[in-house]
Design a protein around this motif. Structure first.
Motif, PDB file in Angstrom:
ATOM      1  N   UNK A 181     -41.993  58.576  81.265  1.00  0.00           N
ATOM      2  CA  UNK A 181     -42.930  58.204  82.330  1.00  0.00           C
ATOM      3  C   UNK A 181     -43.127  59.355  83.308  1.00  0.00           C
ATOM      4  N   UNK A 182     -42.058  60.049  83.625  1.00  0.00           N
ATOM      5  CA  UNK A 182     -42.154  61.159  84.582  1.00  0.00           C
ATOM      6  C   UNK A 182     -42.816  62.381  83.951  1.00  0.00           C
ATOM      7  N   UNK A 183     -42.549  62.612  82.660  1.00  0.00           N
ATOM      8  CA  UNK A 183     -43.144  63.769  81.983  1.00  0.00           C
ATOM      9  C   UNK A 183     -44.664  63.649  81.941  1.00  0.00           C
ATOM     10  N   UNK A 184     -45.146  62.444  81.653  1.00  0.00           N
ATOM     11  CA  UNK A 184     -46.589  62.243  81.490  1.00  0.00           C
ATOM     12  C   UNK A 184     -47.261  61.710  82.751  1.00  0.00           C
ATOM     13  N   UNK A 185     -46.524  61.684  83.858  1.00  0.00           N
ATOM     14  CA  UNK A 185     -47.123  61.215  85.106  1.00  0.00           C
ATOM     15  C   UNK A 185     -48.169  62.207  85.608  1.00  0.00           C
ATOM     16  N   UNK A 186     -49.159  61.705  86.315  1.00  0.00           N
ATOM     17  CA  UNK A 186     -50.230  62.571  86.828  1.00  0.00           C
ATOM     18  C   UNK A 186     -49.714  63.525  87.900  1.00  0.00           C
ATOM     19  N   UNK A 187     -48.707  63.100  88.663  1.00  0.00           N
ATOM     20  CA  UNK A 187     -48.134  63.958  89.697  1.00  0.00           C
ATOM     21  C   UNK A 187     -47.086  64.873  89.075  1.00  0.00           C
ATOM     22  N   UNK A 188     -47.287  66.166  89.235  1.00  0.00           N
ATOM     23  CA  UNK A 188     -46.377  67.150  88.644  1.00  0.00           C
ATOM     24  C   UNK A 188     -45.096  67.262  89.461  1.00  0.00           C
ATOM     25  N   UNK A 189     -43.956  67.173  88.780  1.00  0.00           N
ATOM     26  CA  UNK A 189     -42.654  67.331  89.442  1.00  0.00           C
ATOM     27  C   UNK A 189     -41.851  68.396  88.713  1.00  0.00           C
ATOM     28  N   UNK A 190     -41.071  69.126  89.478  1.00  0.00           N
ATOM     29  CA  UNK A 190     -40.240  70.173  88.884  1.00  0.00           C
ATOM     30  C   UNK A 190     -38.865  69.630  88.528  1.00  0.00           C
ATOM     31  N   UNK A 191     -38.183  69.059  89.507  1.00  0.00           N
ATOM     32  CA  UNK A 191     -36.873  68.468  89.275  1.00  0.00           C
ATOM     33  C   UNK A 191     -37.024  67.018  88.837  1.00  0.00           C
ATOM     34  N   UNK A 192     -36.217  66.562  87.891  1.00  0.00           N
ATOM     35  CA  UNK A 192     -36.293  65.159  87.476  1.00  0.00           C
ATOM     36  C   UNK A 192     -35.790  64.230  88.574  1.00  0.00           C
ATOM     37  N   UNK A 193     -36.542  63.180  88.843  1.00  0.00           N
ATOM     38  CA  UNK A 193     -36.109  62.209  89.850  1.00  0.00           C
ATOM     39  C   UNK A 193     -34.967  61.348  89.327  1.00  0.00           C
ATOM     40  N   UNK A 194     -34.917  61.182  88.000  1.00  0.00           N
ATOM     41  CA  UNK A 194     -33.844  60.426  87.365  1.00  0.00           C
ATOM     42  C   UNK A 194     -33.441  61.163  86.094  1.00  0.00           C
ATOM     43  N   UNK A 195     -32.210  61.657  86.046  1.00  0.00           N
ATOM     44  CA  UNK A 195     -31.738  62.419  84.885  1.00  0.00           C
ATOM     45  C   UNK A 195     -31.415  61.470  83.734  1.00  0.00           C
ATOM     46  N   UNK A 196     -31.927  61.800  82.559  1.00  0.00           N
ATOM     47  CA  UNK A 196     -31.673  60.991  81.378  1.00  0.00           C
ATOM     48  C   UNK A 196     -31.397  61.900  80.185  1.00  0.00           C
ATOM     49  N   UNK A 197     -30.536  61.436  79.293  1.00  0.00           N
ATOM     50  CA  UNK A 197     -30.226  62.179  78.075  1.00  0.00           C
ATOM     51  C   UNK A 197     -30.775  61.466  76.839  1.00  0.00           C
ATOM     52  N   UNK A 198     -31.739  60.595  77.052  1.00  0.00           N
ATOM     53  CA  UNK A 198     -32.272  59.803  75.951  1.00  0.00           C
ATOM     54  C   UNK A 198     -32.926  60.667  74.878  1.00  0.00           C
ATOM     55  N   UNK A 199     -33.542  61.779  75.300  1.00  0.00           N
ATOM     56  CA  UNK A 199     -34.201  62.647  74.317  1.00  0.00           C
ATOM     57  C   UNK A 199     -33.181  63.338  73.422  1.00  0.00           C
ATOM     58  N   UNK A 200     -32.050  63.747  73.986  1.00  0.00           N
ATOM     59  CA  UNK A 200     -30.998  64.373  73.185  1.00  0.00           C
ATOM     60  C   UNK A 200     -30.388  63.368  72.211  1.00  0.00           C
ATOM     61  N   UNK A 201     -30.175  62.165  72.693  1.00  0.00           N
ATOM     62  CA  UNK A 201     -29.629  61.120  71.827  1.00  0.00           C
ATOM     63  C   UNK A 201     -30.581  60.828  70.680  1.00  0.00           C
ATOM     64  N   UNK A 202     -31.877  60.791  70.978  1.00  0.00           N
ATOM     65  CA  UNK A 202     -32.867  60.509  69.948  1.00  0.00           C
ATOM     66  C   UNK A 202     -32.888  61.604  68.892  1.00  0.00           C
ATOM     67  N   UNK A 203     -32.818  62.853  69.329  1.00  0.00           N
ATOM     68  CA  UNK A 203     -32.851  63.969  68.382  1.00  0.00           C
ATOM     69  C   UNK A 203     -31.655  63.911  67.440  1.00  0.00           C
ATOM     70  N   UNK A 204     -30.466  63.656  67.992  1.00  0.00           N
ATOM     71  CA  UNK A 204     -29.243  63.705  67.191  1.00  0.00           C
ATOM     72  C   UNK A 204     -29.078  62.466  66.315  1.00  0.00           C
TER      73      UNK A 204
END
Length: 279
Positions: A39-62
């Motif tokens: 949701x944050x990656x594809x949000x219209x408002x650009x952010x540099x630092x993540x507002x909520x850190x998640x490791x879901x993408x790493x888990x999905x890859x592995x």
């Protein structure tokens, strides 16, 4: 004069800082993106630092992308064997070119240096034809052998420069004490040229780990394909440019490079300066 030197040092510092920033920003952006939610990656408002850190993408890859671990394992096997063979051959050849006299020595050395001027992609078609006839296409050795051949000339040049900096009296003293040629090479000379060995390891590992052209041409299935090639297929498997998964894959692929470099960085600079510049 002192003020002029301070001004030049300040300008140099600013230039180095800007250069470092240019190289670091893409890596940081990729890393921070891999920690964001979709949701944050594809949000219209650009952010540099993540507002909520998640490791879901790493888990999905592995856990959900079965071929990722296969690609990763292939890269590790191919890289380690390529590095090991390149270090052994380049150290032996570098020692021979530096400390031994033999017929046509300068001609052989000139040929090695001439190869350095040629782009490695020009060997691709002949290598493909040879490997097709030898049934090496889509095998680990079908990648390892070309990687050794393409990384060997520069590695020999670096190691020759390292051995040139070792005084001949060191080997002569060992010979007087009863050492044979192999003992002089392995027990006396090799420990002295650790910076050169570290440089060869780093350069070869980086070149092999990130190589795409040979990996894509000489392999056809996941059983032999390496990570740079596999990432392009994982991208499609991840619903076509799903940035969270893609950035997590890239960060995971960079971990071995960081480990190799950080573990040998203290030898790296001296190896470059002595091997490449004084060779």
């Amino acid at each position: 004069m002192k003020e002029k030197n301070l001004a030049l040092n300040f300008i140099l510092f600013v230039l180095l800082l800007v250069t470092a920033f240019v190289f670091i920003v893409p890596f940081l952006w990729t890393f921070l993106t891999s920690l964001k939610t979709n949701d944050e990656i594809y949000a219209s408002a650009l952010t540099i630092l993540p507002t909520k850190i998640t490791f879901e993408h790493y888990v999905k890859v592995i856990t959900q992308m079965g071929d990722f671990l296969k690609y990763f394992r292939n890269s590790v096997v191919v890289s380690l064997w390529s590095v090991l063979a390149t270090v052994v051959f380049s150290a032996s050849m570098g020692y021979a070119f530096s400390k031994m006299d033999f017929k046509f020595k300068n001609i052989y050395l000139g040929f090695v240096l001439f190869i350095l001027t040629l782009p490695y992609v020009i060997y691709l078609i002949p290598i493909y034809i040879m490997e097709s006839k030898m049934d090496l296409i889509d095998t680990a050795w079908g990648l390892i052998l070309p990687y050794i051949a393409t990384n060997l000339p520069m590695s020999v040049f670096i190691m020759r420069g390292q051995f040139n900096n070792v005084p001949n009296t060191l080997g002569e003293a060992a010979t007087i004490d009863g050492c044979n040629n192999w003992q002089v090479f392995s027990k006396i000379m090799l420990p002295v040229v650790k910076p050169g060995i570290a440089t060869v390891i780093i350069f070869t590992f980086i070149n092999v780990w990130g190589e795409f052209t040979y990996g894509r041409t000489l392999t056809a299935t996941a059983k032999a394909q390496t990570l740079p090639v596999g990432i392009t297929f994982l991208r499609d498997e991840a619903a076509s440019w799903q940035y969270g998964t893609l950035t997590a894959t890239i960060i995971l692929s960079l971990i071995p490079l960081l480990i190799i470099f950080l573990s040998m960085q203290k030898y790296f600079i001296s190896g470059i300066m002595e091997g490449a510049l004084k060779g």
